[in-house]
Design an enzyme around this catalytic site. Structure first.
Site, PDB file in Angstrom:
ATOM      1  CG  ASP A 218      -1.893  54.882 -56.978  1.00 20.41           C
ATOM      2  OD1 ASP A 218      -2.512  54.741 -55.917  1.00 20.41           O
ATOM      3  OD2 ASP A 218      -1.632  56.000 -57.470  1.00 20.41           O
TER       4      ASP A 218
ATOM      5  CD  GLU B  86      -6.696  53.524 -55.894  1.00 20.49           C
ATOM      6  OE1 GLU B  86      -7.149  54.279 -55.031  1.00 20.49           O
ATOM      7  OE2 GLU B  86      -5.873  53.914 -56.751  1.00 20.49           O
TER       8      GLU B  86
HETATM    9  C1  GLC Z   1      -4.489  56.355 -55.019  1.00 19.86           C
HETATM   10  C2  GLC Z   1      -3.838  56.207 -53.662  1.00 19.86           C
HETATM   11  C3  GLC Z   1      -3.884  57.524 -52.977  1.00 19.86           C
HETATM   12  C4  GLC Z   1      -3.107  58.525 -53.795  1.00 19.86           C
HETATM   13  C5  GLC Z   1      -3.640  58.592 -55.214  1.00 19.86           C
HETATM   14  C6  GLC Z   1      -2.673  59.283 -56.127  1.00 19.86           C
HETATM   15  O1  GLC Z   1      -5.830  56.644 -54.912  1.00 19.86           O
HETATM   16  O2  GLC Z   1      -4.436  55.176 -52.945  1.00 19.86           O
HETATM   17  O3  GLC Z   1      -3.386  57.463 -51.678  1.00 19.86           O
HETATM   18  O4  GLC Z   1      -3.185  59.796 -53.217  1.00 19.86           O
HETATM   19  O5  GLC Z   1      -3.829  57.317 -55.761  1.00 19.86           O
HETATM   20  O6  GLC Z   1      -1.533  58.488 -56.318  1.00 19.86           O
END
Ligand code: GLC
Ligand code: CA
Length: 578
Positions: free
Chosen positions: A224, A296
């Site tokens: 994440d 991500e």
């Molecule tokens: C990422 C996740 C999202 C979350 C954010 C904070 O972007 O995919 O859902 O709110 O991180 O953890």
């Protein structure tokens, strides 16, 4: 039209084929959002036991792996992306025993399991943050997070001007009776304090968390906010957009909270841990056993994003440029080319994605007028997408995506053609974005609605009791799995066909050669040692005839008498290539 019209631009071969390469280079991975997949105990929230019973459905769909959004102990201030214990399961979702059973059941079905790792921040209810609050400014306990003195008289103003991704300031003041409190950084909700990644405890803790889950048998991690862990020294002010979605493709300086170079060294250390479970140098190394990490990272340009998938770092990184493409041949062509070139430059595959739990589902997004900036949620009173056009384009987009070399992620329910819930009552919304932006942005709830399994059952078969943590739109009934299963032309049967054909032809392992079929057409050949498959997406104003010798393998919509309608993608073999 004859096949010669598709002039072969052989100078333009992209993505070196990796036939027989490691599984993750071409895997199709299905994202499960545990809250909304299947609810076994009827409390209205999906759970691990529900997922385990539905695994055979995913096996039959034809995916290679699942990624589970967070199931850890959490106050659920951001739907589980606020973790209070990285080594346990929230009772909402079940227990560690349920997780073990899920992992084992998946493996028995030859499905790999990827779990979510949330290293940028914890919950404010994590014991470390609670201890930090109880400790003095400057203490080792506070050093694990980003505490700073405030600015202005009495330190009453935040230390800098950073804004939270969810809206409002990125700083909150800690209450310290008797003394003016310090402030702590939270790039997301106030209940998600950012860790200090310069702190050795934080580093060791996450290395240990990786081992904890690897020892339990998981095959990898989706990481994440992988571009956010390290902030620029001195935390300089930033006046550009804070929302990572708005940063993509803008010609701005690199923001001080994203994509700082020292993040890479963290991932190199993690990669060593993953590799130690299946050492690449071992004589008996089996690539089928590779443990993987997927980033991500909302990073632009593609050359910066490619740094995350260099040798010794991540295996995969989501291609958000592709997700954000306009529905035009020019935009799709450009984004596909740029990302394949950038990743080829570091020897990495590209990892395609169209939907996830953070964006408006592509069956709705693509039903908005071309050129609409991607909305952060859609609600009552907003311009509504055209559902028929949206689904037609979504099917064409997926048919394009699954023919591209590299890996791909699917988001639960997209195989049913589910639209976003675009008329959800605002009172039902739970995404902190809605409140933190003072109702300026609806946020992500519309993409997170429990999915339908049976039209005639309560909550369309999501759970046994009629309870559902978010309301489902009525159209989910006719889109339920039991309504599409075995029905010719249904979106579910299209996905099954695409996944089967993709595997048979090894499309994930091929090389892409652009073909020239006109300016409103995306057309390429995917060449593998298995043969050559041609792909054509018609984005023009008129139907397009296929070459006379075309043999159709798959189509996103009806193709009559060899003519490809607008907003339709086809896969075919032609010209004696097979
Ligand atoms: C990422 C996740 C999202 C979350 C954010 C904070 O972007 O995919 O859902 O709110 O991180 O953890
Ligand atoms: Ca439940």
């Amino acid at each position: 039209m004859t096949s010669s019209t598709f002039s072969d631009r052989a100078d333009h071969v992209l993505h070196t084929a990796h036939q027989g390469g490691a599984w993750w280079r071409s895997a199709v991975i299905y994202q499960i959002y545990p809250r909304s997949f299947a609810d076994a105990n009827g409390d209205g929230i999906g759970d691990l036991a529900g997922i385990t019973t539905r695994l055979p459905y995913l096996r039959a769909l034809g995916v290679d792996a699942i990624w589970l959004s967070p199931f850890y102990t959490s106050p659920q201030a951001d739907a589980g992306y606020d973790v209070a214990d990285y080594r346990d399961i929230d009772p909402l979702f079940g227990s560690l025993a349920d997780a073990d059973l899920l992992i084992k059941s998946a493996h028995d079905l030859a499905l790999k399991v990827i779990v979510d790792l949330v290293p940028n921040h914890s919950s404010d209810e994590h014991p470390w943050f609670q201890t930090a609050l109880a400790s003095a400014p400057g203490s080792p306990e506070r050093d694990r997070y980003m505490f700073r003195d405030g600015s202005g008289p009495g330190g009453g103003e935040p230390p800098n001007n950073w804004q939270s991704v969810f809206g409002g300031p990125a700083w909150s003041r800690a209450a310290e009776p008797g003394t003016p409190g310090q402030w702590y950084l939270h790039l997301f909700d106030a209940k998600q304090p950012d860790f200090n990644w310069q702190n050795a405890d934080v580093r060791h803790e996450f290395e240990d968390v990786l081992r904890f889950w690897l020892d339990r048998g998981v095959d990898g991690f989706r990481v994440d906010v992988a571009h956010g862990l390290v902030k620029a020294p001195g935390l300089p002010d930033w006046s550009g957009p804070m929302n990572m979605l708005d940063l993509v493709d803008k010609d701005l300086d690199r923001p001080p909270m994203w994509d700082q170079d020292p993040v890479h060294e963290i991932y190199r250390s993690w990669r060593k841990i993953l590799d130690s479970y299946n050492p690449p140098s071992a004589v008996d190394h089996d690539a089928a056993q590779d443990r993987v990490m997927c980033a991500e990272a909302w990073v632009d340009p593609p050359e910066r994003a490619a740094l995350y998938v260099r040798d010794g770092e991540f295996h995969q990184a989501f291609n958000f440029d592709f997700l954000q493409s306009d529905w035009t041949a020019r935009s799709l062509h450009r984004n596909i080319t740029r990302s394949l070139e950038a990743n080829d430059g570091v020897g990495a595959p590209t990892t395609w994605v169209l939907s996830n739990h953070d964006v408006v589902r592509h069956a709705s997004r693509l039903g908005l007028p071309i050129g609409t900036p991607r909305p952060n949620g859609i609600g009552v009173g907003d311009p509504q997408p055209d559902p028929v056009l949206g689904l037609r384009r979504a099917r064409a987009a997926t048919t394009l995506m699954l023919a591209l070399p590299g890996g791909a992620y699917l988001y639960q329910g997209e195989e049913l053609g589910l639209p976003e819930h675009t008329t959800m009552p605002d009172a039902a919304r739970q995404d902190p974005t809605w409140e933190r932006t003072r109702h300026a942005e609806r946020g992500r709830d519309g993409a997170r609605v429990p999915i339908p399994w049976e039209e005639a059952a309560p909550t369309y078969g999501f759970g046994p009791t009629g309870r559902s943590w978010l309301p489902q739109p009525e159209v989910y009934g006719e889109l339920a799995v039991d309504q599409q299963d075995g029905r010719e032309g249904s979106t579910l049967e299209l996905y099954r066909l695409l996944l089967r054909t993709r595997a048979e032809h090894h499309l994930g392992e091929g090389s892409l050669i652009w073909l020239d079929a006109g300016q409103d057409v995306v057309s390429f050949e995917n060449a593998t040692v298995q043969g050559r498959v041609r792909v054509l997406l018609n984005l023009g104003g008129a139907p397009l005839p296929l070459p006379d010798d075309a043999v159709l393998l798959a189509a996103s919509g009806p193709v009559d008498e060899g003519v490809v309608p607008v907003d339709t993608t086809v896969w075919f073999t032609a010209g004696g290539h097979q």
